[in-house]
Design a protein around this motif. Structure first.
Motif, PDB file in Angstrom:
ATOM      1  N   GLU A 186      -9.022  -3.483   1.899  1.00 57.79           N
ATOM      2  CA  GLU A 186      -8.916  -2.199   2.080  1.00 57.79           C
ATOM      3  C   GLU A 186      -8.007  -1.456   1.450  1.00 57.79           C
ATOM      4  N   VAL A 187      -6.683  -2.359   1.389  1.00 56.03           N
ATOM      5  CA  VAL A 187      -5.417  -1.848   0.435  1.00 56.03           C
ATOM      6  C   VAL A 187      -5.818  -1.498  -0.932  1.00 56.03           C
ATOM      7  N   LYS A 188      -6.788  -2.660  -1.413  1.00 52.80           N
ATOM      8  CA  LYS A 188      -7.141  -2.508  -2.684  1.00 52.80           C
ATOM      9  C   LYS A 188      -7.710  -1.178  -3.201  1.00 52.80           C
ATOM     10  N   LYS A 211       0.806  -1.201   0.060  1.00 48.39           N
ATOM     11  CA  LYS A 211      -0.064  -0.067   0.137  1.00 48.39           C
ATOM     12  C   LYS A 211       0.951   1.308   0.042  1.00 48.39           C
ATOM     13  N   ASN A 212       1.829   1.382   0.933  1.00 43.63           N
ATOM     14  CA  ASN A 212       2.787   2.463   0.980  1.00 43.63           C
ATOM     15  C   ASN A 212       3.565   2.871  -0.436  1.00 43.63           C
ATOM     16  N   ASN A 213       4.025   1.852  -0.783  1.00 45.70           N
ATOM     17  CA  ASN A 213       4.703   1.732  -2.070  1.00 45.70           C
ATOM     18  C   ASN A 213       3.986   2.448  -3.133  1.00 45.70           C
ATOM     19  N   ALA A 214       2.491   1.743  -3.187  1.00 44.64           N
ATOM     20  CA  ALA A 214       1.870   1.973  -4.502  1.00 44.64           C
ATOM     21  C   ALA A 214       1.758   3.517  -4.353  1.00 44.64           C
ATOM     22  N   VAL A 215       0.886   3.888  -2.893  1.00 47.35           N
ATOM     23  CA  VAL A 215       0.620   5.508  -2.904  1.00 47.35           C
ATOM     24  C   VAL A 215       1.644   6.357  -3.196  1.00 47.35           C
ATOM     25  N   SER A 216       2.712   6.056  -2.687  1.00 46.64           N
ATOM     26  CA  SER A 216       3.810   7.053  -2.876  1.00 46.64           C
ATOM     27  C   SER A 216       4.206   6.989  -4.598  1.00 46.64           C
ATOM     28  N   ILE A 249       2.103   6.352  -6.967  1.00 45.94           N
ATOM     29  CA  ILE A 249       0.773   7.255  -7.424  1.00 45.94           C
ATOM     30  C   ILE A 249       0.852   8.609  -7.343  1.00 45.94           C
ATOM     31  N   LEU A 250       1.353   9.298  -6.095  1.00 45.72           N
ATOM     32  CA  LEU A 250       1.660  10.627  -5.942  1.00 45.72           C
ATOM     33  C   LEU A 250       2.615  11.128  -6.658  1.00 45.72           C
ATOM     34  N   ASP A 251       3.640  10.290  -7.100  1.00 49.43           N
ATOM     35  CA  ASP A 251       4.773  10.868  -7.886  1.00 49.43           C
ATOM     36  C   ASP A 251       4.477  10.721  -9.413  1.00 49.43           C
ATOM     37  N   ALA A 252       3.405  10.115  -9.714  1.00 52.43           N
ATOM     38  CA  ALA A 252       3.146   9.789 -11.170  1.00 52.43           C
ATOM     39  C   ALA A 252       3.025  11.225 -11.772  1.00 52.43           C
ATOM     40  N   ARG A 253       3.513  11.456 -13.093  1.00 50.01           N
ATOM     41  CA  ARG A 253       3.494  12.408 -13.950  1.00 50.01           C
ATOM     42  C   ARG A 253       2.302  12.684 -15.104  1.00 50.01           C
ATOM     43  N   SER A 254       1.777  11.301 -15.229  1.00 52.17           N
ATOM     44  CA  SER A 254       0.823  11.392 -16.552  1.00 52.17           C
ATOM     45  C   SER A 254      -0.099  10.366 -16.378  1.00 52.17           C
ATOM     46  N   GLU A 255      -1.325  10.364 -17.050  1.00 49.67           N
ATOM     47  CA  GLU A 255      -2.255   9.486 -16.936  1.00 49.67           C
ATOM     48  C   GLU A 255      -1.554   7.989 -17.226  1.00 49.67           C
ATOM     49  N   LYS A 256      -0.697   8.192 -18.294  1.00 47.63           N
ATOM     50  CA  LYS A 256      -0.164   7.045 -18.715  1.00 47.63           C
ATOM     51  C   LYS A 256       0.580   6.195 -17.622  1.00 47.63           C
ATOM     52  N   GLU A 257       1.280   6.988 -16.840  1.00 50.28           N
ATOM     53  CA  GLU A 257       2.061   6.478 -15.926  1.00 50.28           C
ATOM     54  C   GLU A 257       1.248   5.744 -15.037  1.00 50.28           C
ATOM     55  N   LEU A 258       0.025   6.456 -14.763  1.00 43.04           N
ATOM     56  CA  LEU A 258      -1.044   6.046 -13.542  1.00 43.04           C
ATOM     57  C   LEU A 258      -1.384   4.672 -14.081  1.00 43.04           C
ATOM     58  N   GLU A 282      -6.966   2.003  -5.336  1.00 41.66           N
ATOM     59  CA  GLU A 282      -7.827   2.244  -6.476  1.00 41.66           C
ATOM     60  C   GLU A 282      -8.208   4.010  -6.325  1.00 41.66           C
ATOM     61  N   GLU A 283      -8.445   4.328  -5.187  1.00 39.09           N
ATOM     62  CA  GLU A 283      -9.026   5.695  -5.034  1.00 39.09           C
ATOM     63  C   GLU A 283      -7.947   6.494  -5.036  1.00 39.09           C
ATOM     64  N   ALA A 284      -6.665   6.136  -4.690  1.00 41.60           N
ATOM     65  CA  ALA A 284      -5.476   7.167  -5.017  1.00 41.60           C
ATOM     66  C   ALA A 284      -5.068   7.457  -6.413  1.00 41.60           C
ATOM     67  N   ILE A 285      -5.615   6.017  -7.470  1.00 39.94           N
ATOM     68  CA  ILE A 285      -5.419   6.166  -8.603  1.00 39.94           C
ATOM     69  C   ILE A 285      -6.459   7.115  -9.446  1.00 39.94           C
ATOM     70  N   GLU A 286      -7.608   7.109  -8.771  1.00 40.04           N
ATOM     71  CA  GLU A 286      -8.847   7.915  -9.387  1.00 40.04           C
ATOM     72  C   GLU A 286      -8.638   9.324  -8.878  1.00 40.04           C
ATOM     73  N   ASN A 287      -8.120   9.686  -7.701  1.00 39.46           N
ATOM     74  CA  ASN A 287      -7.989  11.005  -7.510  1.00 39.46           C
ATOM     75  C   ASN A 287      -6.897  11.844  -8.256  1.00 39.46           C
ATOM     76  N   SER A 288      -5.756  11.001  -8.570  1.00 42.45           N
ATOM     77  CA  SER A 288      -4.646  11.619  -9.524  1.00 42.45           C
ATOM     78  C   SER A 288      -5.288  11.621 -10.607  1.00 42.45           C
ATOM     79  N   SER A 289      -5.945  10.830 -11.218  1.00 39.05           N
ATOM     80  CA  SER A 289      -6.386  10.742 -12.648  1.00 39.05           C
ATOM     81  C   SER A 289      -7.369  11.960 -12.723  1.00 39.05           C
ATOM     82  N   ALA A 290      -8.268  12.427 -11.747  1.00 42.50           N
ATOM     83  CA  ALA A 290      -9.062  13.516 -11.789  1.00 42.50           C
ATOM     84  C   ALA A 290      -8.317  14.652 -11.776  1.00 42.50           C
ATOM     85  N   ASN A 291      -7.180  14.781 -11.076  1.00 40.28           N
ATOM     86  CA  ASN A 291      -6.287  15.945 -11.207  1.00 40.28           C
ATOM     87  C   ASN A 291      -5.688  16.194 -12.307  1.00 40.28           C
ATOM     88  N   PHE A 292      -5.253  15.288 -13.022  1.00 39.16           N
ATOM     89  CA  PHE A 292      -4.660  15.426 -14.401  1.00 39.16           C
ATOM     90  C   PHE A 292      -5.762  16.121 -15.114  1.00 39.16           C
TER      91      PHE A 292
END
Ligand code: DAH
Length: 345
Positions: free
Chosen positions: A63-65, A9-14, A16-25, A69-79
């Motif tokens: 919960e981890v899943k 979970k920690n690895n994935a979230v960090s 995801i936060l560092d991702a720079r594009s939708e493609k990376e997500l 998923e939420e972290a990816i969705e949030n970042s994607s909305a941000n982009f």
């Protein structure tokens, strides 16, 4: 197992936060949640842990899943919102889109040039009614009653009760009517330049029913006026408008309102006066001129023993086409509003 899930979970979230594009997500989604993703593989290990611990670890895994998923969705909305903001931003330094620019009609350009040429030698531009009485257009200009120009084959008459003194109403067929209007004002000396629309019942390749003329009139004490002044003004105009190498000439002619009367010519600019297809004998006809007829001076309430003058009346469209050296197949093109034609001027 719990520790492993937490570190996924920690690895994935960090990441995801560092991702720079939708493609990376997208790639991260595959890396963790895909068929062979880290979390999916870890969940397969669930079967290996003691049965009584499975519900608890299973719940944590879910919960981890969800968190991933939420972290990816949030970042994607941000982009996506960033993308929209980028589109909305206006770069004020970017060069603009040039709007199509028009220009004055070639006839208007010619009129402005004619005005400035005559103003330099003291003529004042005036304009007089285009809807005129017979008196100004013909009678006072010494036209006999049966003159063909007074016929409704040649002139546009307006259906209106004739004035007992000034006669029928018409569209003025020449700017010479302005001579009478100007002299009638009684302010002397006169140096008039009357430019106006004129109307005749003709429409063919070399005529439009509406065209423009420019009329000069000079009236002063008789001892101050001679034909040489007329020739001087003609020469000055020809050199100013057509160019310093052009010369002018006058030839005897007949008009009702001038005596003597002349046709004025300008040397052909194409062959330099030698004779060519455009001019035939080296000269192009400019229009009429002459010394104002004593009857006309009398008709305007002045004494022809004391006052004399000269006048000329030339066509704007005519000098314009002569200057450009163009032979327009159909003169009506000037008033057709065709941009392909007008843009050439
Ligand atoms: N009004 C004449 C025409 O339209 C041209 C003209 C001739 C004007 C002689 C003049 C002049 O002022 O003196 O044909």
């Amino acid at each position: 197992m719990e520790n492993e899930l937490m570190s996924i979970k920690n690895n994935a979230v960090s990441l995801i936060l560092d991702a720079r594009s939708e493609k990376e997500l997208e790639e991260l989604k595959l890396q963790f949640l895909g068929k062979n993703g880290t979390l999916t593989m870890a969940l397969k290990e669930l079967t290996k842990i003691p049965i009584e611990k499975r519900p608890e670890v299973g719940k944590l895994a879910n919960e981890v899943k969800q968190i991933i998923e939420e972290a990816i969705e949030n970042s994607s909305a941000n982009f996506k919102t960033k993308k929209i903001e980028k589109i909305k931003k206006i770069d004020v330094t970017e060069p603009g889109i040039r709007p199509p620019l028009g220009h004055l009609h070639p006839v208007t350009q010619a009129i402005e040039e004619i005005i400035s040429i005559f103003e330099r030698i003291g003529f004042t531009r005036v304009r007089y009614p285009e809807i005129e009485w017979d008196f100004y257009a013909f009678e006072a200009l010494n036209f006999p009653e049966n003159h063909p120009a007074r016929d409704d084959w040649e002139t546009f008459f307006i259906e209106q009760q004739p004035d007992p003194k000034k006669g029928p109403v018409l569209l003025t067929p020449h700017t010479s009517s302005g001579q009478i209007r100007e002299m009638e004002k009684g302010k002397l000396p006169i140096k008039m330049l009357n430019i106006a629309k004129t109307y005749r019942r003709q429409s063919d390749v070399s005529h439009t029913p509406m065209f423009h003329q420019f009329e000069t009139l000079v009236i002063d004490k008789a001892e101050n006026i001679s034909i040489t002044h007329l020739k001087g003004v003609l020469d000055y105009f020809v050199k100013s408008y057509f160019g310093p190498d052009r010369v002018s000439r006058i030839r005897p002619y007949h008009f009702q309102f001038t005596e003597p009367s002349f046709e004025t010519d300008v040397s052909c600019g194409v062959c330099d006066g030698k004779g060519c297809k455009l001019c035939k004998e080296g000269w192009l006809e400019l229009g009429g001129a002459g010394m104002v007829h004593p009857n006309v001076i009398t008709n305007c309430g002045l004494n022809p023993e004391k006052y004399a003058g000269f006048a000329s009346g030339w066509g704007v469209e005519r000098v314009l086409t002569m200057k450009e050296g163009i032979e327009i197949d159909d003169i009506r093109l000037l008033y057709s509003n065709k941009l392909e034609f007008l843009e050439q001027f």
